[in-house]
Design a protein around this motif. Sequence first.
Motif, mmCIF file in Angstrom:
data_model
loop_
_atom_site.group_PDB
_atom_site.id
_atom_site.type_symbol
_atom_site.label_atom_id
_atom_site.label_comp_id
_atom_site.label_asym_id
_atom_site.label_seq_id
_atom_site.Cartn_x
_atom_site.Cartn_y
_atom_site.Cartn_z
ATOM 1 N N ILE A 205 0.833 -1.204 0.000
ATOM 2 C CA ILE A 205 0.000 0.000 0.000
ATOM 3 C C ILE A 205 0.869 1.256 0.000
ATOM 4 C CG2 ILE A 205 -1.548 1.393 1.434
ATOM 5 C CD1 ILE A 205 -2.939 -1.236 2.232
ATOM 6 N N LYS A 206 1.904 1.253 0.825
ATOM 7 C CA LYS A 206 2.770 2.444 0.940
ATOM 8 C C LYS A 206 3.581 2.691 -0.333
ATOM 9 C CE LYS A 206 3.175 2.570 5.981
ATOM 10 N NZ LYS A 206 2.048 1.657 6.210
ATOM 11 N N ILE A 207 3.810 1.632 -1.126
ATOM 12 C CA ILE A 207 4.493 1.818 -2.410
ATOM 13 C C ILE A 207 3.642 2.694 -3.334
ATOM 14 C CG2 ILE A 207 5.228 0.637 -4.527
ATOM 15 C CD1 ILE A 207 6.015 -1.744 -2.777
ATOM 16 N N SER A 244 -6.756 5.856 -6.795
ATOM 17 C CA SER A 244 -6.498 5.964 -8.237
ATOM 18 C C SER A 244 -6.549 4.580 -8.873
ATOM 19 C CB SER A 244 -5.126 6.586 -8.484
ATOM 20 O OG SER A 244 -4.091 5.659 -8.153
ATOM 21 N N SER A 245 -6.785 4.568 -10.184
ATOM 22 C CA SER A 245 -6.836 3.284 -10.896
ATOM 23 C C SER A 245 -5.491 2.566 -10.820
ATOM 24 C CB SER A 245 -7.243 3.500 -12.357
ATOM 25 O OG SER A 245 -6.309 4.339 -13.021
ATOM 26 N N GLY A 246 -4.400 3.356 -10.839
ATOM 27 C CA GLY A 246 -3.078 2.761 -10.734
ATOM 28 C C GLY A 246 -2.852 2.109 -9.385
ATOM 29 N N THR A 247 -3.332 2.769 -8.311
ATOM 30 C CA THR A 247 -3.203 2.196 -6.971
ATOM 31 C C THR A 247 -4.029 0.921 -6.846
ATOM 32 O OG1 THR A 247 -2.769 4.338 -5.945
ATOM 33 C CG2 THR A 247 -3.625 2.597 -4.516
ATOM 34 N N THR A 248 -5.272 0.980 -7.312
ATOM 35 C CA THR A 248 -6.150 -0.190 -7.229
ATOM 36 C C THR A 248 -5.551 -1.390 -7.954
ATOM 37 O OG1 THR A 248 -8.134 1.188 -7.069
ATOM 38 C CG2 THR A 248 -8.440 -1.067 -7.843
ATOM 39 N N LYS A 249 -5.128 -1.157 -9.181
ATOM 40 C CA LYS A 249 -4.567 -2.244 -9.971
ATOM 41 C C LYS A 249 -3.213 -2.686 -9.407
ATOM 42 C CE LYS A 249 -3.907 -3.539 -14.801
ATOM 43 N NZ LYS A 249 -3.940 -3.059 -16.186
ATOM 44 N N GLY A 250 -2.424 -1.727 -8.943
ATOM 45 C CA GLY A 250 -1.100 -2.040 -8.425
ATOM 46 C C GLY A 250 -1.135 -2.873 -7.164
ATOM 47 N N LEU A 251 -2.105 -2.605 -6.278
ATOM 48 C CA LEU A 251 -2.215 -3.388 -5.051
ATOM 49 C C LEU A 251 -2.414 -4.863 -5.368
ATOM 50 C CD1 LEU A 251 -4.481 -1.123 -2.776
ATOM 51 C CD2 LEU A 251 -2.003 -1.359 -2.727
ATOM 52 N N LEU A 252 -3.355 -5.153 -6.275
ATOM 53 C CA LEU A 252 -3.618 -6.545 -6.626
ATOM 54 C C LEU A 252 -2.418 -7.171 -7.312
ATOM 55 C CD1 LEU A 252 -5.439 -9.000 -6.855
ATOM 56 C CD2 LEU A 252 -6.432 -8.015 -8.935
ATOM 57 N N HIS A 275 -0.848 1.706 -16.448
ATOM 58 C CA HIS A 275 -1.134 2.433 -15.210
ATOM 59 C C HIS A 275 0.083 2.591 -14.295
ATOM 60 C CE1 HIS A 275 -5.422 2.647 -15.882
ATOM 61 N NE2 HIS A 275 -5.515 1.342 -16.009
ATOM 62 N N PHE A 276 1.236 2.020 -14.653
ATOM 63 C CA PHE A 276 2.341 1.992 -13.708
ATOM 64 C C PHE A 276 3.522 2.852 -14.157
ATOM 65 C CE2 PHE A 276 0.577 -2.432 -13.024
ATOM 66 C CZ PHE A 276 -0.193 -2.044 -11.946
ATOM 67 N N HIS A 277 4.180 3.451 -13.176
ATOM 68 C CA HIS A 277 5.427 4.158 -13.405
ATOM 69 C C HIS A 277 6.501 3.150 -13.814
ATOM 70 C CE1 HIS A 277 9.056 6.486 -12.519
ATOM 71 N NE2 HIS A 277 8.302 7.573 -12.519
ATOM 72 N N LYS A 278 7.402 3.575 -14.693
ATOM 73 C CA LYS A 278 8.434 2.667 -15.189
ATOM 74 C C LYS A 278 9.279 2.085 -14.063
ATOM 75 C CE LYS A 278 11.698 4.370 -17.889
ATOM 76 N NZ LYS A 278 13.073 4.008 -17.453
ATOM 77 N N HIS A 305 4.996 -2.193 -24.117
ATOM 78 C CA HIS A 305 5.390 -1.164 -25.074
ATOM 79 C C HIS A 305 6.617 -0.413 -24.573
ATOM 80 C CE1 HIS A 305 0.982 -1.589 -25.916
ATOM 81 N NE2 HIS A 305 1.426 -1.542 -27.156
ATOM 82 N N TYR A 306 7.001 -0.662 -23.328
ATOM 83 C CA TYR A 306 8.153 0.004 -22.718
ATOM 84 C C TYR A 306 9.445 -0.664 -23.181
ATOM 85 C CZ TYR A 306 5.990 2.924 -19.011
ATOM 86 O OH TYR A 306 5.331 3.889 -18.302
ATOM 87 N N CYS A 307 9.937 -0.299 -24.327
ATOM 88 C CA CYS A 307 11.153 -0.964 -24.790
ATOM 89 C C CYS A 307 12.338 -0.668 -23.875
ATOM 90 C CB CYS A 307 11.467 -0.595 -26.230
ATOM 91 S SG CYS A 307 11.634 1.169 -26.538
ATOM 92 N N GLU A 308 12.265 0.422 -23.097
ATOM 93 C CA GLU A 308 13.372 0.735 -22.181
ATOM 94 C C GLU A 308 13.578 -0.343 -21.121
ATOM 95 O OE1 GLU A 308 11.816 4.723 -23.614
ATOM 96 O OE2 GLU A 308 10.959 2.822 -22.913
#
Length: 372
Positions: A205-207, A244-252, A275-278, A305-308
């Motif tokens: 959660i804190k992440i 946020s949608s990113g938090t919701t999806k990221g937690l799971l 939805h996520f930071h690189k 899509h993140y070729c980096e």
Amino acid sequence: MKLLRVKASHFKNCKDEFTIDFIAQSKKTTEDKEYELQEIADSLFVYNTAAFIGKNASGKTTAIELLDCCYSILSDFRLEGKNYSYDNINLEMIFYHEGYVYRYTTILHSDSSLGNKAVFSDQQLSKKKYAKTNLKAIYDEKNFKPVSGIGILPEDTSIVFFVLKKKETRAVYFDSNGLGVDTYQLLFKALKNYSISGEYLSNIIKIFDDTIQDLQMIDDHNYRLTYQDKSEVISDKELIYLLSSGTTKGLLLYVIVVASLKNGFDLLIDEVENHFHKTLVENMISLYKDKSVNKKNASLIFTTHYCEVLDLFNRQDNIWISKADGQVYLTNMYEGYNVRPELLKSRQFYNNAFQTSVNYEELMNLKRKLKK
């Protein structure tokens, strides 16, 4: 159990004999063995991480859905609830299990009387004892012998049951669509099913949101949320609008990552960057490469899509370029392209070395139309 190779014909819009091979092909350096590869048997190395990359509509999702299809059979001995037709899919899976290499083939069909389930026909299951001296011929059909003791099962059940014996999570597929309010219910179900302590959830959660101190499930639709030093009971519908949608999806997703690493099952992710930071994506990849964390040989397999993020890969044989020319096909970067390993992979993508760039001319055509 570890899946080594998949080969399919008539799966969605894939070319026939669409193949994904997880056995390391190129030279294995000491560094690769430490960070990129896992040794599941003597000299038998597969990937800690693997990626499919390509432009939109190139078939990346199709490739990972094929793997989900295979893992569903290996986990549940059934195939149901998928969003594609099962009719006339020719499927071959080769997997390693308890010292043996197994070859399983079947032809799938749809049967409306069984609901959205596949019917297995023409099933064949054979095996051979693994030996590193025969590694180069590991897929050679003539060395496999039929598995004995194959009994009769319902037509919607795979005979791999007679080898793997019990249902077990061998992979989880995390797609890019999102699950709405069901996300929180699935999150707490995953914590329970995989024996993940609440300490992990607090850390996760804190992440994603350091204003939240705690999240507890009261019942299927209500939760106690503690944030900014206040606590309140809110419904799942309220929670999904509050976070946020990113938090919701990221937690799971990160709870499933923890479960994967602690239990040793593989994780399939479609559009890992959605939805996520690189940095979060890079951290996830690094967890699977770290043997002090990934102690049970879990693998992370994803589309992106993140070729980096591929610059984190030292190898090239665990990357596939996906393309669609009427039908979807894959080209392994190591086998299909002459790319110098010391060059950044992202730079090669931006230079269009793999013919995966966005159609710039059509973008300019759109811009010209908008100017009129």
